[in-house]
Design a protein around this motif. Structure first.
Motif, PDB file in Angstrom:
ATOM      1  N   VAL A  51      36.830 -65.015  -3.248  1.00  0.00           N
ATOM      2  CA  VAL A  51      36.948 -64.832  -4.706  1.00  0.00           C
ATOM      3  C   VAL A  51      37.982 -63.750  -5.021  1.00  0.00           C
ATOM      4  CG1 VAL A  51      35.735 -64.082  -6.790  1.00  0.00           C
ATOM      5  CG2 VAL A  51      34.630 -65.666  -5.204  1.00  0.00           C
ATOM      6  N   SER A  52      37.946 -62.645  -4.252  1.00  0.00           N
ATOM      7  CA  SER A  52      38.895 -61.555  -4.496  1.00  0.00           C
ATOM      8  C   SER A  52      40.328 -62.041  -4.302  1.00  0.00           C
ATOM      9  CB  SER A  52      38.602 -60.392  -3.548  1.00  0.00           C
ATOM     10  OG  SER A  52      37.304 -59.891  -3.759  1.00  0.00           O
ATOM     11  N   ASN A  54      41.444 -65.064  -4.549  1.00  0.00           N
ATOM     12  CA  ASN A  54      41.792 -65.973  -5.653  1.00  0.00           C
ATOM     13  C   ASN A  54      42.043 -65.211  -6.944  1.00  0.00           C
ATOM     14  OD1 ASN A  54      41.579 -68.167  -3.924  1.00  0.00           O
ATOM     15  ND2 ASN A  54      39.448 -68.587  -4.463  1.00  0.00           N
ATOM     16  N   THR A  55      41.185 -64.169  -7.223  1.00  0.00           N
ATOM     17  CA  THR A  55      41.350 -63.389  -8.460  1.00  0.00           C
ATOM     18  C   THR A  55      42.675 -62.649  -8.448  1.00  0.00           C
ATOM     19  OG1 THR A  55      38.951 -63.111  -8.620  1.00  0.00           O
ATOM     20  CG2 THR A  55      40.322 -61.590  -9.896  1.00  0.00           C
ATOM     21  N   VAL A  59      45.639 -62.959 -11.089  1.00  0.00           N
ATOM     22  CA  VAL A  59      46.208 -61.827 -11.819  1.00  0.00           C
ATOM     23  C   VAL A  59      47.716 -61.757 -11.592  1.00  0.00           C
ATOM     24  CG1 VAL A  59      46.269 -59.304 -11.940  1.00  0.00           C
ATOM     25  CG2 VAL A  59      44.086 -60.488 -11.821  1.00  0.00           C
TER      26      VAL A  59
END
Length: 332
Positions: A51-52, A54-55, A59
């Protein structure tokens, strides 16, 4: 060896093996639980990393798109820069103000005096009796003074009036006409404070309060003034005659309307303390010209005795008479 002995020997030899099996089973269960927990934690950490990543990728993508968009729209870029500069400037100014406030606080802290409250002539109006509260708020509105110091003076007028056998409303009326509740008032002849007592004449009365500078302590001035007023009434033999003595018109045919003004305000205060409605702007009688009983003298001399007209907030009565002969007469 008997059959019984053989049976007992078999049971004894089989017991350790059964206990070992139980321990082995428990150890296997604990190992299985540990492996499951480790698997769950591994899955959670893998999900967080995914998730990190992908985030961060999203961003970064949004940032690239934003930069490209702003490059194509210079007016938007300028607006954004202007807002950012304004925000930074406000932050800097805010920190400077906070620093200045801190410096001021340090100065104030250096001068801190927790016992200063003991010098304040004030009282909570809600702690007064109903009569006193009505009078305090009416005076506050009429003379444009704060209710807290007036509440303290009203309390003292009630206490001093009871000791001197004088109506407290009379004491307050004299204060109102004499000084308009200005504790630092002074007339051209030297009458000072709330009750406009001649300090230099009554120095002895101020000695028990620490000296003549106590004339500017509102409570002390009130107490001394009550004593002088009582002496004037006793000497004159009546209230209005005593007021004439108090203002210094004992040897004059007319007091310039001083007694009438005090009596009018006295009547107003009595009505207020009784719970009746009295307008705060009700006028007092107009002051007249002080007429002497002596033969007529030159106009230049008599003109000094002319009393000014009363104002909505009654002026100091010490200005309506050139002398305070009764206070001189009462001096030791």
């Amino acid at each position: 060896m008997t059959a019984f002995e053989r049976a007992w020997s078999d049971e004894s030899s089989s017991a350790p093996s059964q206990g070992a099996r139980v321990d082995s089973e428990k150890s296997g269960q604990r190992g299985a639980i540990r492996r499951r927990v480790q698997q769950v934690l591994t899955d959670v950490l893998s999900g967080v990393r995914l998730v990190s990543h992908n985030t961060l990728a999203m961003v970064g993508l949004f940032a690239i798109v934003g930069v490209v968009f702003l490059i194509q729209r210079p007016e938007w870029r300028h607006d954004l820069e202007s807002h950012a500069l304004t925000w930074l400037t406000e932050r800097v100014n805010g920190r400077q103000v906070a620093s200045a406030d801190q410096s001021d606080s340090d100065v104030l802290l250096a001068m801190a005096e927790p016992e200063a409250i003991a010098r304040a002539t004030a009282a909570d109006p809600t702690e007064l009796s109903r009569q006193q509260s009505l009078v305090a708020f009416w005076i506050s509105r009429r003379y444009n003074v704060a209710p807290e110091p007036i509440s303290r003076l009203v309390q003292e007028a009630w206490a001093a009036g009871q000791k001197a056998n004088l109506d407290p409303n009379l004491v307050l009326a004299v204060m109102a006409v004499e000084s308009g509740f200005n504790p630092f008032a002074q007339s051209h002849v030297g009458a000072q404070g709330l009750m406009q007592v001649m300090t230099r004449v009554h120095q002895d009365k101020y000695q028990i309060f620490g000296g003549q500078h106590a004339a500017f302590d509102p409570v002390t001035n009130l107490r001394v003034g009550v004593q002088v007023l009582k002496d004037c009434i006793r000497k004159a033999g009546g209230l209005e005659s005593g007021l004439k003595y108090y203002v210094g018109a004992a040897n004059l045919a007319d007091d310039g309307g001083y007694a009438a003004k005090v009596m009018a305000e006295f009547a107003n205060l009595r009505q207020v303390s009784a719970g009746r409605k009295v307008a705060v702007n009700v006028p007092l009688p107009q002051a007249g010209v002080v007429q002497t009983a002596a033969p007529v003298v030159a106009p230049a001399a008599t003109s000094e005795h002319a009393a000014p007209a009363a104002l909505p907030n009654a002026p100091a009565a010490s200005d309506t008479a050139p002398h305070r002969s009764e206070q001189l007469a009462l001096a030791p």
